[in-house]
Design a protein around this motif. Structure first.
Motif, PDB file in Angstrom:
ATOM      1  N   ASN A 103       0.813  -1.267   0.223  1.00 49.96           N
ATOM      2  CA  ASN A 103      -0.191   0.049  -0.014  1.00 49.96           C
ATOM      3  C   ASN A 103       0.617   1.306  -0.037  1.00 49.96           C
ATOM      4  O   ASN A 103       0.573   2.301  -0.592  1.00 49.96           O
ATOM      5  CB  ASN A 103      -1.009  -0.019   1.266  1.00 49.96           C
ATOM      6  N   ALA A 104       2.049   1.172   0.885  1.00 54.19           N
ATOM      7  CA  ALA A 104       2.749   2.374   0.887  1.00 54.19           C
ATOM      8  C   ALA A 104       3.577   2.582  -0.461  1.00 54.19           C
ATOM      9  O   ALA A 104       3.549   3.806  -1.085  1.00 54.19           O
ATOM     10  CB  ALA A 104       4.066   2.266   1.772  1.00 54.19           C
ATOM     11  N   GLY A 136      -5.564   4.357  -2.388  1.00 50.21           N
ATOM     12  CA  GLY A 136      -5.343   3.048  -3.082  1.00 50.21           C
ATOM     13  C   GLY A 136      -5.016   2.100  -1.828  1.00 50.21           C
ATOM     14  O   GLY A 136      -4.483   2.169  -0.735  1.00 50.21           O
ATOM     15  N   CYS A 137      -5.203   0.832  -2.363  1.00 55.14           N
ATOM     16  CA  CYS A 137      -4.830  -0.214  -1.383  1.00 55.14           C
ATOM     17  C   CYS A 137      -4.923  -1.452  -2.139  1.00 55.14           C
ATOM     18  O   CYS A 137      -5.654  -1.642  -3.163  1.00 55.14           O
ATOM     19  CB  CYS A 137      -5.881  -0.425  -0.369  1.00 55.14           C
ATOM     20  N   PHE A 138      -4.124  -2.446  -1.641  1.00 53.42           N
ATOM     21  CA  PHE A 138      -4.006  -3.905  -2.261  1.00 53.42           C
ATOM     22  C   PHE A 138      -5.226  -4.707  -1.293  1.00 53.42           C
ATOM     23  O   PHE A 138      -5.271  -4.499  -0.385  1.00 53.42           O
ATOM     24  CB  PHE A 138      -2.587  -4.560  -2.052  1.00 53.42           C
ATOM     25  N   LEU A 139      -5.507  -5.764  -1.938  1.00 54.20           N
ATOM     26  CA  LEU A 139      -6.570  -6.892  -1.679  1.00 54.20           C
ATOM     27  C   LEU A 139      -6.196  -8.008  -1.965  1.00 54.20           C
ATOM     28  O   LEU A 139      -6.133  -8.306  -3.116  1.00 54.20           O
ATOM     29  CB  LEU A 139      -7.999  -6.303  -1.889  1.00 54.20           C
ATOM     30  N   GLN A 140      -6.218  -9.173  -0.680  1.00 54.36           N
ATOM     31  CA  GLN A 140      -6.426 -10.347  -1.109  1.00 54.36           C
ATOM     32  C   GLN A 140      -7.761 -10.819  -1.370  1.00 54.36           C
ATOM     33  O   GLN A 140      -8.705 -11.034  -0.457  1.00 54.36           O
ATOM     34  CB  GLN A 140      -5.554 -11.188  -0.030  1.00 54.36           C
ATOM     35  N   HIS A 141      -8.188 -10.923  -2.674  1.00 54.23           N
ATOM     36  CA  HIS A 141      -9.659 -11.374  -3.054  1.00 54.23           C
ATOM     37  C   HIS A 141      -9.688 -12.974  -3.005  1.00 54.23           C
ATOM     38  O   HIS A 141      -8.827 -13.724  -2.840  1.00 54.23           O
ATOM     39  CB  HIS A 141      -9.825 -10.807  -4.171  1.00 54.23           C
ATOM     40  N   ASP A 142     -10.997 -13.316  -2.907  1.00 58.71           N
ATOM     41  CA  ASP A 142     -11.359 -14.652  -2.826  1.00 58.71           C
ATOM     42  C   ASP A 142     -11.385 -15.437  -4.022  1.00 58.71           C
ATOM     43  O   ASP A 142     -11.915 -16.683  -3.800  1.00 58.71           O
ATOM     44  CB  ASP A 142     -12.624 -14.867  -1.956  1.00 58.71           C
ATOM     45  N   GLU A 143     -11.293 -14.858  -5.141  1.00 61.14           N
ATOM     46  CA  GLU A 143     -11.816 -15.595  -6.449  1.00 61.14           C
ATOM     47  C   GLU A 143     -10.489 -16.642  -6.838  1.00 61.14           C
ATOM     48  O   GLU A 143      -9.153 -16.308  -6.428  1.00 61.14           O
ATOM     49  CB  GLU A 143     -11.586 -14.640  -7.549  1.00 61.14           C
ATOM     50  N   GLN A 144     -10.853 -17.714  -7.460  1.00 62.69           N
ATOM     51  CA  GLN A 144      -9.831 -18.568  -8.227  1.00 62.69           C
ATOM     52  C   GLN A 144      -9.869 -18.442  -9.394  1.00 62.69           C
ATOM     53  O   GLN A 144     -10.896 -17.931 -10.089  1.00 62.69           O
ATOM     54  CB  GLN A 144     -10.265 -20.244  -7.791  1.00 62.69           C
ATOM     55  N   PRO A 145      -8.528 -18.259 -10.034  1.00 63.99           N
ATOM     56  CA  PRO A 145      -8.683 -18.073 -11.491  1.00 63.99           C
ATOM     57  C   PRO A 145      -9.464 -19.028 -12.151  1.00 63.99           C
ATOM     58  O   PRO A 145      -9.825 -20.233 -11.872  1.00 63.99           O
ATOM     59  CB  PRO A 145      -7.075 -18.080 -11.854  1.00 63.99           C
ATOM     60  N   SER A 146     -10.022 -18.760 -13.421  1.00 63.81           N
ATOM     61  CA  SER A 146     -10.629 -19.611 -14.306  1.00 63.81           C
ATOM     62  C   SER A 146      -9.953 -20.733 -14.795  1.00 63.81           C
ATOM     63  O   SER A 146      -8.690 -20.987 -14.796  1.00 63.81           O
ATOM     64  CB  SER A 146     -11.362 -18.911 -15.501  1.00 63.81           C
TER      65      SER A 146
END
Length: 459
Positions: free
Chosen positions: A357-358, A369-379
């Motif tokens: 983020n920094a 702005g920020c980074f996010l660990q999302h829960d999606e799996q790649p197709s």
């Protein structure tokens, strides 16, 4: 053992309103009068718990003090959302709401706080409260969705305020705070410093840069701004002429060194950071522009074992395990290496969300702005739980005038390629709460809303 409601003399100033001051004696009288109402009101008399939603910081302090004097406990949840209130209502029967006409909690009996001029302008000396009385219960978000309660006794809260006051030197200082009084940091660094640290507080909660500057001008020197990195960054970018200030205090999120240096230059005052958590309260401070190490507050001790770093002693209730990677440097100093939950590991390479983020927020043209660990799996990753895949990071960015490709080019120069966000989503704003924090559930909701829009993303 009993401790006084405040450590002020009757004639000392404890609060500032527009064009007038409130003395400690007047405050004591306001609190005693409200405590009598709490004990006599039909709905409130037998209720052991209150929620205090006052937006006026002075009225919040009156309500908190009155509840303690009446033998009641103030609940301090992380939000006043209807779902949270419903959970607490079921858990704490007889719960009532103290309010100032704004943000009244739904479906609760309520008592509005009004203070009237006293017939005795001197007021009253500080009344005493049992040190073992549970004056507050603060809450963190439990893993099951049920708020987790942390009890705070009056005696420990008094030690808390006195400890911070000793470290910062706040006796006689007027405090302007952008943080809600119901938040643990805002409560400690405005209300407790006024009650037990010899300070006084500005009654309002300024948010916009012009309001912050106006509030600082309205209180006498020496004065201190209690704020967050988000509010501080907005203020420094506003271009406003900053009123002279004698100290700036920041907490709730990591403070970038360049911002700390800008603030010290802009205010011609030292900027200090507070470190702690809801469970323990504040436990350490530092001046980041001068020293990266944190120093424990008076009375607080730290020990480490295989589970991590623990704090205890002083105002800390019991022993509290901290959620950060900590490296001790001496008997009362340490450095933070990042939050346990903040660390990411992608194909064997480790970093922290705070570091990412920094780097993102340092790009010229990035407003937020920020980074996010999302829960999606790649197709194509497969439906089976045991199927492994490389976890990717996403980024939500407010950057008018910049394209996703330009932002990625800047990030390529700053980050290892495995940490580049996929996708990078351009958004109008981030859902920051009143303390400037970002809540993961809110970020995931924003992410989901923008994910299907190709105009805002970069795969």
């Amino acid at each position: 053992m009993q401790y006084p409601l405040s450590n002020h003399q009757i004639g000392d100033v404890i609060a500032h309103q527009r064009g007038e001051v409130i003395t400690a004696g007047q405050f004591h009288r306001h609190a005693l009068d409200l405590a009598k109402k709490l004990q006599q009101a039909p709905q409130a008399g037998k209720a052991p718990y209150v929620i205090n939603t006052c937006q006026d910081r002075y009225l919040f302090m009156v309500g908190f003090a009155a509840a303690a004097l009446a033998g009641k406990t103030t609940l301090m949840p992380s939000s006043f959302a209807p779902h949270t209130i419903a959970q607490l209502k079921a858990r704490y029967p007889g719960l009532i709401c103290l309010h100032d006409g704004r943000d009244q909690a739904e479906d609760l009996p309520a008592l509005r706080i009004d203070v009237a001029p006293s017939s005795d302008p001197r007021g009253e000396p500080a009344p005493l409260i049992d040190a073992e009385h549970v004056a507050a219960i603060v809450f963190t978000s439990g893993s099951t969705g049920e708020p987790t309660a942390h009890l705070k006794t009056w005696g420990r809260l008094c030690l808390n305020g006195a400890s911070e006051a000793e470290r910062l030197g706040t006796c006689g200082v007027a405090i302007v705070a952008t943080v809600p009084a119901q938040h643990m940091y805002g409560f400690e660094s405005s209300v407790l410093l006024a009650l037990q640290g010899g300070a006084s507080l500005w009654h309002h909660k300024p948010f916009y840069p012009a309001d912050i500057a106006e509030a600082l001008t309205a209180v006498p020197r020496p004065r201190m701004l209690v704020t967050t990195p988000f509010h501080l960054s907005t203020l420094m970018d506003s271009g406003l002429a900053l009123p002279p200030c004698d100290m700036v205090l920041s907490a709730t999120a990591p403070l970038a060194l360049p911002l700390a240096q800008r603030a010290e230059t802009g205010f011609s005052a030292p900027l200090l950071e507070i470190y702690g958590c809801t469970e323990s309260g504040q436990v350490a401070s530092r001046r980041p522009a001068k020293n990266p190490e944190w120093r424990l507050l008076p009375g607080v001790q730290m020990s480490t074992d295989e589970a991590g770093a623990w704090v205890h002693g002083g105002h800390v209730e019991g022993r509290v395990l901290l959620t950060d990677h900590i490296e001790t440097q001496g008997s009362d100093t340490f450095v933070l290496l990042g939050r346990h939950a903040d660390m990411v590991n992608i194909v064997g390479k480790r970093t922290s969300i705070a570091h990412l983020n920094a780097q993102l927020q340092a790009i010229p043209g990035v407003v937020d702005g920020c980074f996010l660990q999302h829960d999606e799996q790649p197709s194509g990753a497969g439906p089976r739980p045991e199927t492994s895949y490389v976890q990717r990071l996403a980024a939500l960015v407010v950057a008018p005038g910049l394209s996703g490709e330009e932002l990625l080019d800047e990030l390529r120069a700053r980050l290892d390629p495995v940490f580049l966000p996929r996708p990078l989503l351009l958004v109008d704003s981030l859902p920051r709460n009143a303390t400037g924090k970002l809540v993961r559930s809110d970020l995931l909701e924003l992410y989901a809303a923008h994910r299907a829009s190709p105009s805002g993303s970069r795969p």
